[in-house]
Design an enzyme around this catalytic site. Structure first.
Site, PDB file in Angstrom:
ATOM      1  N   LYS A  42       0.881  -1.181   0.000  1.00  0.00           N
ATOM      2  CA  LYS A  42       0.000   0.000   0.000  1.00  0.00           C
ATOM      3  C   LYS A  42       0.916   1.228   0.000  1.00  0.00           C
ATOM      4  O   LYS A  42       1.479   1.598   1.029  1.00  0.00           O
ATOM      5  CB  LYS A  42      -0.867  -0.026   1.270  1.00  0.00           C
ATOM      6  CG  LYS A  42      -2.214   0.664   1.156  1.00  0.00           C
ATOM      7  CD  LYS A  42      -2.172   2.147   0.905  1.00  0.00           C
ATOM      8  CE  LYS A  42      -1.892   2.954   2.153  1.00  0.00           C
ATOM      9  NZ  LYS A  42      -1.732   4.413   1.825  1.00  0.00           N
ATOM     10  N   GLU A  49       9.160   1.072  11.132  1.00  0.00           N
ATOM     11  CA  GLU A  49      10.298   1.963  10.834  1.00  0.00           C
ATOM     12  C   GLU A  49       9.710   3.366  10.877  1.00  0.00           C
ATOM     13  O   GLU A  49       9.008   3.766   9.945  1.00  0.00           O
ATOM     14  CB  GLU A  49      10.855   1.694   9.429  1.00  0.00           C
ATOM     15  CG  GLU A  49      11.000   0.239   9.050  1.00  0.00           C
ATOM     16  CD  GLU A  49      12.270  -0.386   9.587  1.00  0.00           C
ATOM     17  OE1 GLU A  49      13.145   0.363  10.041  1.00  0.00           O
ATOM     18  OE2 GLU A  49      12.367  -1.626   9.554  1.00  0.00           O
ATOM     19  N   CYS A  76      13.613  10.617   7.232  1.00  0.00           N
ATOM     20  CA  CYS A  76      13.405  10.182   8.618  1.00  0.00           C
ATOM     21  C   CYS A  76      14.661  10.364   9.445  1.00  0.00           C
ATOM     22  O   CYS A  76      14.610  10.662  10.625  1.00  0.00           O
ATOM     23  CB  CYS A  76      12.977   8.724   8.636  1.00  0.00           C
ATOM     24  SG  CYS A  76      14.110   7.672   7.719  1.00  0.00           S
ATOM     25  N   GLU A 136       9.223  15.956  15.244  1.00  0.00           N
ATOM     26  CA  GLU A 136       9.744  15.775  13.885  1.00  0.00           C
ATOM     27  C   GLU A 136       9.033  16.752  12.954  1.00  0.00           C
ATOM     28  O   GLU A 136       7.813  16.730  12.839  1.00  0.00           O
ATOM     29  CB  GLU A 136       9.478  14.334  13.418  1.00  0.00           C
ATOM     30  CG  GLU A 136      10.088  14.049  12.073  1.00  0.00           C
ATOM     31  CD  GLU A 136       9.793  12.631  11.586  1.00  0.00           C
ATOM     32  OE1 GLU A 136       8.646  12.179  11.732  1.00  0.00           O
ATOM     33  OE2 GLU A 136      10.721  11.991  11.050  1.00  0.00           O
TER      34      GLU A 136
HETATM   35  P1  NAD Z   1       2.223   8.397   7.751  1.00  0.00           P
HETATM   36  O1  NAD Z   1       2.388   7.609   8.992  1.00  0.00           O
HETATM   37  O2  NAD Z   1       1.224   9.477   7.727  1.00  0.00           O
HETATM   38  O3  NAD Z   1       1.860   7.429   6.533  1.00  0.00           O
HETATM   39  C1  NAD Z   1       2.663   6.327   6.190  1.00  0.00           C
HETATM   40  C2  NAD Z   1       1.801   5.311   5.470  1.00  0.00           C
HETATM   41  O4  NAD Z   1       0.819   4.855   6.381  1.00  0.00           O
HETATM   42  C3  NAD Z   1       1.059   5.869   4.269  1.00  0.00           C
HETATM   43  O5  NAD Z   1       1.000   4.886   3.252  1.00  0.00           O
HETATM   44  C4  NAD Z   1      -0.337   6.127   4.822  1.00  0.00           C
HETATM   45  O6  NAD Z   1      -1.353   6.068   3.843  1.00  0.00           O
HETATM   46  C5  NAD Z   1      -0.451   4.977   5.797  1.00  0.00           C
HETATM   47  N1  NAD Z   1      -1.453   5.197   6.871  1.00  0.00           N
HETATM   48  C6  NAD Z   1      -1.851   6.352   7.422  1.00  0.00           C
HETATM   49  N2  NAD Z   1      -2.831   6.115   8.341  1.00  0.00           N
HETATM   50  C7  NAD Z   1      -3.022   4.786   8.364  1.00  0.00           C
HETATM   51  C8  NAD Z   1      -3.901   3.924   9.087  1.00  0.00           C
HETATM   52  N3  NAD Z   1      -4.789   4.391   9.970  1.00  0.00           N
HETATM   53  N4  NAD Z   1      -3.819   2.589   8.864  1.00  0.00           N
HETATM   54  C9  NAD Z   1      -2.918   2.100   7.984  1.00  0.00           C
HETATM   55  N5  NAD Z   1      -2.107   2.852   7.245  1.00  0.00           N
HETATM   56  C10 NAD Z   1      -2.140   4.192   7.439  1.00  0.00           C
HETATM   57  O7  NAD Z   1       3.675   8.938   7.381  1.00  0.00           O
HETATM   58  P2  NAD Z   1       4.091   9.796   6.114  1.00  0.00           P
HETATM   59  O8  NAD Z   1       3.720  11.201   6.354  1.00  0.00           O
HETATM   60  O9  NAD Z   1       3.650   9.123   4.865  1.00  0.00           O
HETATM   61  O10 NAD Z   1       5.685   9.630   6.164  1.00  0.00           O
HETATM   62  C11 NAD Z   1       6.495  10.391   6.963  1.00  0.00           C
HETATM   63  C12 NAD Z   1       6.934   9.604   8.183  1.00  0.00           C
HETATM   64  O11 NAD Z   1       7.612   8.422   7.793  1.00  0.00           O
HETATM   65  C13 NAD Z   1       7.934  10.389   9.009  1.00  0.00           C
HETATM   66  O12 NAD Z   1       7.598  10.258  10.364  1.00  0.00           O
HETATM   67  C14 NAD Z   1       9.244   9.698   8.706  1.00  0.00           C
HETATM   68  O13 NAD Z   1      10.222   9.838   9.712  1.00  0.00           O
HETATM   69  C15 NAD Z   1       8.814   8.286   8.547  1.00  0.00           C
HETATM   70  N6  NAD Z   1       9.815   7.499   7.822  1.00  0.00           N
HETATM   71  C16 NAD Z   1      10.552   6.578   8.505  1.00  0.00           C
HETATM   72  C17 NAD Z   1      11.537   5.844   7.858  1.00  0.00           C
HETATM   73  C18 NAD Z   1      12.382   4.817   8.582  1.00  0.00           C
HETATM   74  O14 NAD Z   1      12.999   3.991   7.929  1.00  0.00           O
HETATM   75  N7  NAD Z   1      12.434   4.843   9.905  1.00  0.00           N
HETATM   76  C19 NAD Z   1      11.756   6.048   6.494  1.00  0.00           C
HETATM   77  C20 NAD Z   1      10.977   6.991   5.819  1.00  0.00           C
HETATM   78  C21 NAD Z   1      10.006   7.713   6.496  1.00  0.00           C
END
Ligand code: NAD
Length: 501
Positions: free
Chosen positions: A194, A270, A305, A404
């Site tokens: 997804k 992650e 991240c 963040e």
């Molecule tokens: P997000 O948590 O808003 O979304 C991530 C994914 O989760 C998206 O595909 C989104 O559609 C999905 N999602 C959102 N709500 C959900 C729910 N209720 N149920 C299931 N899926 C759901 O994060 P974002 O804004 O897309 O990404 C940024 C974040 O990702 C930052 O916090 C960043 O640090 C983190 N990140 C971490 C790593 C790592 O390896 N640690 C790498 C890249 C990004």
């Protein structure tokens, strides 16, 4: 004569969009609309233009994808192939990705705003390398024989878990997907991916390229859609064995709830970060240190991240160092992401722009000094841009130090001595990465040991390799992507006892 005509990416984008982008899901080897026909409109943060309608997947679509994935797993069309045969397909998949380099790079840039030069030089090759690396590795991973007594033999083998659900963010859409796909597919699993609703296009093309490369239908499925709809349905599905989640800490916590309330699938999170970057007065080269910091925090518009967003600098050199960092900022002036000379592109969307500007406001209101940037940029383009921003004179209690931001904003905080530096560095809910700059070998080791982070850098920040694990501690998550350790997440250890008569 070699081809040296530069590519006109703006014209390419216009041609590609005129031909239309396919936003339908890919399930069981076929492109298909959402079952209820719903779509959402995806706009480009580059200039606000519409990219196309994307399938708005719901529980029924996720269920169809999981069924396809399970059927493919159970009949062994992929899992039962010898590892060397899976390796060949993974390598062919990687080659298809490289062959589609320009198309994928353009899609990534239009979808989430990063500079085309970075999509070409980083995102596409890194994605291909990840797929090839796990393919290459999988026929070199051995099982074990346990050192038990003489009357029996205990074999410890690794088996694919079955169906892996993967939910990924938008900041490195292809790379994050590849970090899940590489080990999961190479090990013989089926996958339902997804992608973020903010960056769905490259995931869908990857799934088509996988089919072209010979991955059997049903093994890799992509359901685009919103998090609380398609994402939640995947997280709660009763027939998903492992969920690999990359995203925010808030949603990562919710993934654990979904697993607990459904089938107790294993969840690997992650998550976010607020990585500390410690600068001591004996740092070998303060200019290189400032340049490395700026290059890391401003890369990808600060939407990384592991960005070193919290800088702890010894008080005696704090002012001098802040000046050096502020002098770097203008080099990252946002510009047209489709221009190959651009080093900072657009934020992902209006929502992210509001978030970042909100933090800049909060930083000012809380009394930090804004030494560079601090404003929206290029508003006339219809895209979403913000200036690289440097705050100094902050303290660790401020929101710009604790939360963040996920934008090109760096916060500098002074410290007195090593003990205080460590206390401040570890006083964070996050623990993804950290960096220590010092000329002292003792201090480098001492501080690196004491820092609570999944990765610690010494006198650098940009080293990275597929061979090393990537992940955090505390609320940065529990998973490790990359390296051979990633196989641990997508395989089960099985013990087989054989009686020796
Ligand atoms: P997000 O948590 O808003 O979304 C991530 C994914 O989760 C998206 O595909 C989104 O559609 C999905 N999602 C959102 N709500 C959900 C729910 N209720 N149920 C299931 N899926 C759901 O994060 P974002 O804004 O897309 O990404 C940024 C974040 O990702 C930052 O916090 C960043 O640090 C983190 N990140 C971490 C790593 C790592 O390896 N640690 C790498 C890249 C990004």
């Amino acid at each position: 004569m070699s081809r040296s005509v530069p590519i006109d990416w703006t014209a390419r984008a216009a041609d590609g969009l005129a031909a239309g982008l396919d936003g339908r899901a890919l399930i069981g080897g076929r492109r298909q609309a959402a079952q209820d026909g719903q779509t959402f409109l995806k706009r480009s943060p580059v200039d606000g233009r519409a990219l196309g309608e994307v399938a708005r997947g719901q529980a029924a679509d996720v269920d169809a994808a999981v069924r396809a994935a399970r059927a493919a797993f159970v009949d062994g069309r992929w899992a039962a192939r010898p590892p060397a045969a899976r390796k060949r397909v993974m390598q062919a998949f990687a080659e298809k990705v490289l062959a589609a380099r320009e198309e994928l790079a353009l899609l990534e840039t239009l979808d989430m705003g990063k500079p085309i030069a970075h999509s070409l030089a980083v995102d596409v090759p890194s994605t291909a390398r990840t797929l090839a690396w796990y393919g290459e590795a999988v026929d070199k991973v051995y099982g074990e024989i346990a050192p038990t007594g003489p009357s029996a033999l205990a074999l410890i083998s690794r088996e694919p878990v079955g169906v892996v659900g993967a939910i990924v963010p938008w900041n490195y859409p292809m790379i994050m997907a590849a970090w899940k796909l590489g080990p999961a597919l190479a090990a013989g699993n089926s996958v339902v991916l997804k992608p973020s609703e903010k960056s769905p296009y490259t995931a869908l093309r990857l799934a088509e390229l996988a089919l072209d490369a010979g991955l059997p239908p049903g093994v890799f499925n992509v359901v685009p859609g919103y998090g609380p709809e398609a994402g939640e349905a995947l997280a709660r599905h009763m027939d998903v064995d492992v969920l690999g989640f990359t995203g925010s800490t808030r949603v990562g916590k919710h993934m654990l709830v979904c697993a607990g309330q459904s089938n107790l699938k294993r969840v690997y999170n992650e998550l976010g970060g607020k990585s500390a970057f410690l600068v001591f007065p004996d740092a070998p080269d303060l200019d290189r240190c400032a340049q490395t910091l700026a290059g890391s925090i401003f890369f990808n518009q600060g939407e990384s991240c592991n960005a070193p967003s919290r800088v702890l600098v010894q008080a005696d050199i704090a002012e001098d160092f802040a000046r050096r960092v502020a002098a770097e900022a203008p080099k990252y002036r946002p510009a047209d992401p489709l221009d190959p000379s651009t080093v900072m592109g657009a934020l992902v969307d209006e929502g992210q722009l509001r978030t970042v500007l909100g933090y800049i406001e909060a930083g000012r209101a809380e009394g930090a000094h804004c030494l560079a940037g601090g404003r929206q940029a290029r508003a006339e383009t219809g895209g979403v841009y913000v200036e690289p921003t440097v705050f100094a004179g902050a303290h660790n209690g401020m929101r710009i130090a604790r939360e963040e931001i996920f934008g090109p904003v760096v916060t500098l905080i002074p410290f007195r001595d090593e003990a205080e530096a460590l206390a401040l560095a570890n006083d964070s809910p996050y623990g993804l990465q950290a960096s220590v700059w010092t000329g002292g070998l003792d201090r480098a080791h001492r501080v690196a040991r004491a820092l609570q982070a999944g990765t610690v850098h010494v006198n650098q920040y940009d080293e990275d390799d597929l061979t090393v694990p990537f992940g955090g501690v505390k609320q940065s998550g529990n998973g490790r992507d990359k390296s051979l350790h990633a196989f641990d997440k997508v395989t089960e250890l099985k013990t087989t006892w054989i009686r020796l008569g």
